[in-house]
Motif scaffolding. Sequence first.
Motif, PDB file in Angstrom:
ATOM      1  N   UNK A   1       0.908  -1.439  -0.007  1.00  0.00           N
ATOM      2  CA  UNK A   1      -0.323  -0.048  -0.097  1.00  0.00           C
ATOM      3  C   UNK A   1       1.133   1.375  -0.302  1.00  0.00           C
ATOM      4  N   UNK A   2       1.398   1.705   0.478  1.00  0.00           N
ATOM      5  CA  UNK A   2       2.938   2.685   0.773  1.00  0.00           C
ATOM      6  C   UNK A   2       3.589   2.367  -0.722  1.00  0.00           C
ATOM      7  N   UNK A   3       3.648   1.787  -1.244  1.00  0.00           N
ATOM      8  CA  UNK A   3       4.084   1.656  -2.474  1.00  0.00           C
ATOM      9  C   UNK A   3       3.295   2.577  -3.404  1.00  0.00           C
ATOM     10  N   UNK A   4       2.120   1.350  -3.642  1.00  0.00           N
ATOM     11  CA  UNK A   4       1.566   2.632  -4.306  1.00  0.00           C
ATOM     12  C   UNK A   4       1.030   3.610  -4.166  1.00  0.00           C
ATOM     13  N   UNK A   5       0.804   3.905  -2.933  1.00  0.00           N
ATOM     14  CA  UNK A   5       0.469   5.358  -2.308  1.00  0.00           C
ATOM     15  C   UNK A   5       1.902   6.305  -2.501  1.00  0.00           C
ATOM     16  N   UNK A   6       3.135   6.474  -3.334  1.00  0.00           N
ATOM     17  CA  UNK A   6       3.811   6.971  -3.067  1.00  0.00           C
ATOM     18  C   UNK A   6       3.648   7.416  -4.717  1.00  0.00           C
ATOM     19  N   UNK A   7       2.399   6.738  -5.347  1.00  0.00           N
ATOM     20  CA  UNK A   7       1.676   8.009  -6.666  1.00  0.00           C
ATOM     21  C   UNK A   7       1.313   9.527  -6.020  1.00  0.00           C
TER      22      UNK A   7
ATOM     23  N   UNK B   1       5.558  -1.787  -9.303  1.00  0.00           N
ATOM     24  CA  UNK B   1       5.038  -2.146 -10.439  1.00  0.00           C
ATOM     25  C   UNK B   1       3.313  -2.355  -9.864  1.00  0.00           C
ATOM     26  N   UNK B   2       2.641  -2.333  -9.218  1.00  0.00           N
ATOM     27  CA  UNK B   2       1.322  -2.220  -9.207  1.00  0.00           C
ATOM     28  C   UNK B   2       1.266  -0.479  -9.010  1.00  0.00           C
ATOM     29  N   UNK B   3       1.746   0.508  -8.404  1.00  0.00           N
ATOM     30  CA  UNK B   3       1.718   1.632  -8.459  1.00  0.00           C
ATOM     31  C   UNK B   3       2.109   2.405 -10.003  1.00  0.00           C
ATOM     32  N   UNK B   4       2.788   1.547 -10.940  1.00  0.00           N
ATOM     33  CA  UNK B   4       3.480   2.316 -11.827  1.00  0.00           C
ATOM     34  C   UNK B   4       1.973   2.245 -12.424  1.00  0.00           C
ATOM     35  N   UNK B   5       1.388   0.053 -12.956  1.00  0.00           N
ATOM     36  CA  UNK B   5       0.547   0.000 -14.057  1.00  0.00           C
ATOM     37  C   UNK B   5      -0.720   0.872 -13.421  1.00  0.00           C
ATOM     38  N   UNK B   6      -1.085   1.098 -11.971  1.00  0.00           N
ATOM     39  CA  UNK B   6      -2.401   1.933 -11.400  1.00  0.00           C
ATOM     40  C   UNK B   6      -2.166   3.534 -13.022  1.00  0.00           C
TER      41      UNK B   6
ATOM     42  N   UNK C   1      12.713  -5.306 -11.225  1.00  0.00           N
ATOM     43  CA  UNK C   1      13.033  -5.948 -10.503  1.00  0.00           C
ATOM     44  C   UNK C   1      14.343  -5.683  -9.718  1.00  0.00           C
ATOM     45  N   UNK C   2      15.403  -5.357 -11.085  1.00  0.00           N
ATOM     46  CA  UNK C   2      16.339  -5.322 -10.094  1.00  0.00           C
ATOM     47  C   UNK C   2      16.772  -4.543  -8.947  1.00  0.00           C
ATOM     48  N   UNK C   3      15.789  -2.815  -8.695  1.00  0.00           N
ATOM     49  CA  UNK C   3      16.257  -2.328  -7.613  1.00  0.00           C
ATOM     50  C   UNK C   3      15.331  -2.404  -6.420  1.00  0.00           C
ATOM     51  N   UNK C   4      14.265  -3.248  -6.427  1.00  0.00           N
ATOM     52  CA  UNK C   4      13.462  -4.196  -5.486  1.00  0.00           C
ATOM     53  C   UNK C   4      14.547  -5.173  -4.491  1.00  0.00           C
ATOM     54  N   UNK C   5      15.222  -6.310  -5.548  1.00  0.00           N
ATOM     55  CA  UNK C   5      16.012  -7.155  -5.114  1.00  0.00           C
ATOM     56  C   UNK C   5      17.339  -6.213  -4.085  1.00  0.00           C
ATOM     57  N   UNK C   6      17.597  -5.315  -5.075  1.00  0.00           N
ATOM     58  CA  UNK C   6      18.997  -4.577  -4.320  1.00  0.00           C
ATOM     59  C   UNK C   6      18.586  -3.959  -3.401  1.00  0.00           C
ATOM     60  N   UNK C   7      17.181  -2.793  -3.187  1.00  0.00           N
ATOM     61  CA  UNK C   7      17.098  -3.054  -2.137  1.00  0.00           C
ATOM     62  C   UNK C   7      17.256  -3.951  -1.206  1.00  0.00           C
ATOM     63  N   UNK C   8      16.237  -4.606  -1.787  1.00  0.00           N
ATOM     64  CA  UNK C   8      15.593  -5.634  -0.295  1.00  0.00           C
ATOM     65  C   UNK C   8      17.010  -6.360   0.225  1.00  0.00           C
ATOM     66  N   UNK C   9      18.478  -6.321  -0.705  1.00  0.00           N
ATOM     67  CA  UNK C   9      19.203  -7.048   0.102  1.00  0.00           C
ATOM     68  C   UNK C   9      19.865  -6.117   0.619  1.00  0.00           C
ATOM     69  N   UNK C  10      19.231  -4.663   0.383  1.00  0.00           N
ATOM     70  CA  UNK C  10      20.808  -4.271   1.611  1.00  0.00           C
ATOM     71  C   UNK C  10      19.357  -3.793   2.749  1.00  0.00           C
ATOM     72  N   UNK C  11      18.114  -3.750   2.672  1.00  0.00           N
ATOM     73  CA  UNK C  11      17.761  -3.949   4.189  1.00  0.00           C
ATOM     74  C   UNK C  11      17.780  -4.633   5.061  1.00  0.00           C
ATOM     75  N   UNK C  12      18.190  -6.332   4.226  1.00  0.00           N
ATOM     76  CA  UNK C  12      18.214  -7.291   5.114  1.00  0.00           C
ATOM     77  C   UNK C  12      19.783  -7.975   5.413  1.00  0.00           C
ATOM     78  N   UNK C  13      20.399  -7.021   5.386  1.00  0.00           N
ATOM     79  CA  UNK C  13      21.387  -6.659   5.952  1.00  0.00           C
ATOM     80  C   UNK C  13      21.491  -6.141   6.909  1.00  0.00           C
ATOM     81  N   UNK C  14      20.528  -5.065   6.797  1.00  0.00           N
ATOM     82  CA  UNK C  14      20.037  -4.196   8.356  1.00  0.00           C
ATOM     83  C   UNK C  14      21.142  -3.254   7.788  1.00  0.00           C
ATOM     84  N   UNK C  15      21.709  -2.470   6.757  1.00  0.00           N
ATOM     85  CA  UNK C  15      22.880  -1.768   6.051  1.00  0.00           C
ATOM     86  C   UNK C  15      22.040  -0.568   5.242  1.00  0.00           C
ATOM     87  N   UNK C  16      22.929   0.298   5.227  1.00  0.00           N
ATOM     88  CA  UNK C  16      22.880   1.910   4.527  1.00  0.00           C
ATOM     89  C   UNK C  16      22.499   1.464   3.035  1.00  0.00           C
TER      90      UNK C  16
END
Length: 223
Positions: free
Chosen positions: A53-59, A90-95, A168-183
């Motif tokens: 929902x937050x990512x969709x509200x980014x519109x 993708x839902x945000x952009x598609x909307x 997809x690349x952006x989502x996985x890269x930043x999710x990977x960053x978050x998964x390790x608690x990194x900046x």
Amino acid sequence: MGVRLVWLFLVLAILFLVPFLIWGERLGELFSQEGAVAWLEGYGRWAWAAGIVLLILDIVLPLPSTVVISALGYLYGALWGGLIAALGSMLSAGLAYGLCRTWGRRAARWIAGERGVAEGERLFGRAGGWIVVLSRWLPLMPEVVSCMAGIARMRAWSFFFALACGTLPMAFVFAWVGSYGREEPWIAFVLSISLPVLLWGIFRVIWGRRPDGGEDGQEGIGD
């Protein structure tokens, strides 16, 4: 790019910039890395849905989407966090694409005239895929480009394929960053730029070799 089309881009950019000027600082403080994690955790097992929902509200709201994605990675790991984030983005952009394709052309004609809309159709008919891919890592531009693609009636399948290559690349890269608690390190920035371009370039090469693929024009892939 003609003056009328530039004017349309500017008007859309201003519309998306106004909420940032009003609420940007406040939302930026609320959704710091720690704040975003705490906010999502407040929804318990539905944290993933709250993230979408937050990512969709980014519109319509100036939410720091990469911080939300990192928070999803922190909570769900790089794989599931990346998938959830990619779905929300993708839902945000598609909307935005669907709304502007359905109802945005009349307003676009009023702003830029018939000529400006026609220029947009030609631009997104030639290079829409590259524009969508490259816009995903730029501030403000994902929303503007999604709206422009809808107004220009870029072919839906081409838009969503390019969107996937960029998101997809952006989502996985930043999710990977978050998964390790990194900046967000420089490698995340480089990967989120280079991987979308590489994926879309590979697709263009493969499609261009198809006898019915074409290179440009209305019968090609619409990029």
